[in-house]
Design a protein around this motif. Structure first.
Motif, PDB file in Angstrom:
ATOM      1  N   ILE A   2       0.948  -1.087  -0.176  1.00 36.09           N
ATOM      2  CA  ILE A   2       0.520  -0.273   0.110  1.00 36.09           C
ATOM      3  C   ILE A   2       0.419   1.351  -0.171  1.00 36.09           C
ATOM      4  CG2 ILE A   2      -1.476   1.360   1.068  1.00 36.09           C
ATOM      5  CD1 ILE A   2      -2.940  -1.237   2.312  1.00 36.09           C
ATOM      6  N   ARG A 294      -4.197 -11.109   1.995  1.00 30.27           N
ATOM      7  CA  ARG A 294      -3.543  -9.323   2.171  1.00 30.27           C
ATOM      8  C   ARG A 294      -3.549  -9.174   0.390  1.00 30.27           C
ATOM      9  NH1 ARG A 294      -0.686 -11.246   6.449  1.00 30.27           N
ATOM     10  NH2 ARG A 294       1.270 -11.906   5.679  1.00 30.27           N
ATOM     11  N   THR A 312      -8.132  -3.126   4.820  1.00 30.78           N
ATOM     12  CA  THR A 312      -7.383  -3.077   3.145  1.00 30.78           C
ATOM     13  C   THR A 312      -8.632  -2.246   2.539  1.00 30.78           C
ATOM     14  OG1 THR A 312      -8.060  -4.833   2.008  1.00 30.78           O
ATOM     15  CG2 THR A 312      -5.611  -4.760   2.196  1.00 30.78           C
ATOM     16  N   LEU A 315      -8.535   0.988  -0.049  1.00 29.19           N
ATOM     17  CA  LEU A 315      -8.351   0.909  -1.252  1.00 29.19           C
ATOM     18  C   LEU A 315      -9.391   1.075  -2.279  1.00 29.19           C
ATOM     19  CD1 LEU A 315      -6.412  -1.667  -1.185  1.00 29.19           C
ATOM     20  CD2 LEU A 315      -5.167  -0.121  -0.821  1.00 29.19           C
TER      21      LEU A 315
END
Length: 372
Positions: A2, A294, A312, A315
């Motif tokens: 990320i 992940r 996450t 995102l």
């Protein structure tokens, strides 16, 4: 993985427009995601190996496996893969007819159930892996043209005069079922007021659905070619369209979440006639590992692991206010069905399918009558 660009995605608007989602190394997936077989995702050979796994899945899931398979092969180079993708219902029927398959991934649980009844998947498949054997999920999203010219904000906006909606046919496509469950649940308060939900679906079918492709991927292609004002789709498909449009130099489509939407659960199972059952099980188990969980959000799908999904979430676009689930809707629609089901009310997908999409399902009947 990320980076700063991805962290910026957390600042997306409350309507869930995902223009800021990063174009990662897996960009250009959409152009390579048609039906049929492929064994070279992103130029990486995945077919070689002492053992072979034949993956049969629904079309929209290919990006997830384009992430997962090379990652799995990094530590399992002895396992090669062949892949076949298409409309979920059609793929399920093929497997029921004993088309060669080792691992299946369908859009909806009833497509797995069909293969259980055909004797090619064990009855205990749902409890074989974590999260009821659902390795990744998505949300039902509303995809609109750049600038949202029809000013679509909520489900009822789809019924405005002149709005044309693209969504696949639930007779062949699992994604079509999810697409319709989202407004049905929102308008019916999770099934408590089924008439309101059905009335919405009927009007949508009758007056606003002029394009009804066979699969979610075909629906995406139709919308991308210029048909319709609105596409009902997986969030993952919307993300891929944005990436592809950016790569092609086109204005990116926008997607949003109405205040209420639906969680899409995408099951996986090992076929009991797998030619290399150990290799097939190794791969499916891998999908639920922290490493795979992940990585899967890179494909546009959300992880099933709650902790990874939370980590996450930046995102993706902003979360809707409420996300209905099959468990919630099934609990409501299954009430009062015990007399015809060995003294126990139906629940989950069996309840939803019987009430809405089965032979006597109200939405199935609405499609047959053209929404009348």
């Amino acid at each position: 993985m990320i980076d700063k660009t991805r962290r910026g995605a957390a600042a997306l608007s409350q309507r869930g427009r995902a223009q800021g989602i990063v174009v990662i190394a897996l960009s250009l997936l959409l152009a390579a995601c048609g039906g049929g077989s492929t064994d070279v995702p992103h130029g990486a050979d995945i077919s070689s190996g002492r053992y072979q796994v034949n993956l049969v899945g629904f079309a929209a899931a290919k990006p997830a496996f384009d992430v997962a398979i090379p990652l799995f092969r990094a530590t399992n180079p002895d396992v090669g893969f062949s892949q076949s993708y298409g409309a979920s219902g059609d793929q399920s029927r093929k497997v029921a007819r004993h088309v060669p398959a080792d691992v299946v991934n369908f859009s909806v649980q009833p497509d797995v159930t069909r293969d259980v009844k055909a004797g090619v998947i064990d009855k205990t498949w749902e409890k074989a892996y974590p999260y009821d054997s659902v390795p990744f999920t998505s949300l039902v999203a509303v995809v609109v043209r750049p600038g949202n010219p029809k000013n679509i904000r909520d489900w009822k906006d789809l019924l405005k005069p002149g709005v044309e909606v693209v969504t696949p046919n639930p007779a062949s496509s699992g994604s079509a079922k999810w697409n319709l469950l989202a407004p049905y649940a929102a308008l019916s308060d999770g099934g408590k007021n089924p008439k309101q939900g059905l009335d919405f679906v009927k009007e949508l079918i009758r007056d606003h659905t002029t394009v009804s492709p066979g699969s979610g991927r075909d629906a995406t292609a139709a919308f991308d070619s210029g048909q319709g004002d609105v596409l009902l789709s997986y969030e993952s498909e919307a993300v891929l369209m944005q990436r592809q449009n950016k790569a092609d130099g086109k204005p990116p489509v926008e997607y949003l979440f109405p205040p209420q939407t639906f969680r899409i659960e995408l099951p996986v199972a090992v076929v009991n006639t797998a030619q290399d059952p150990d290799a097939a099980e190794r791969f499916v188990k891998f999908l639920f590992t922290p490493e795979a969980q992940r990585a899967l959000p890179e494909s546009g799908f959300r992880a099933s692991d709650p902790e990874v999904a939370a980590a996450t979430s930046g995102l993706f676009g902003a979360q809707p206010q409420q996300v209905w689930t099959i468990k919630q809707l099934g609990a409501e629609l299954g009430k009062g069905t015990a007399a015809k089901n060995n003294g126990k009310d139906l629940a989950g997908w069996p309840a939803v399918d019987a009430a809405l999409f089965g032979e006597k399902g109200t939405i199935a009947a609405a499609y047959k009558s053209g929404g009348k």
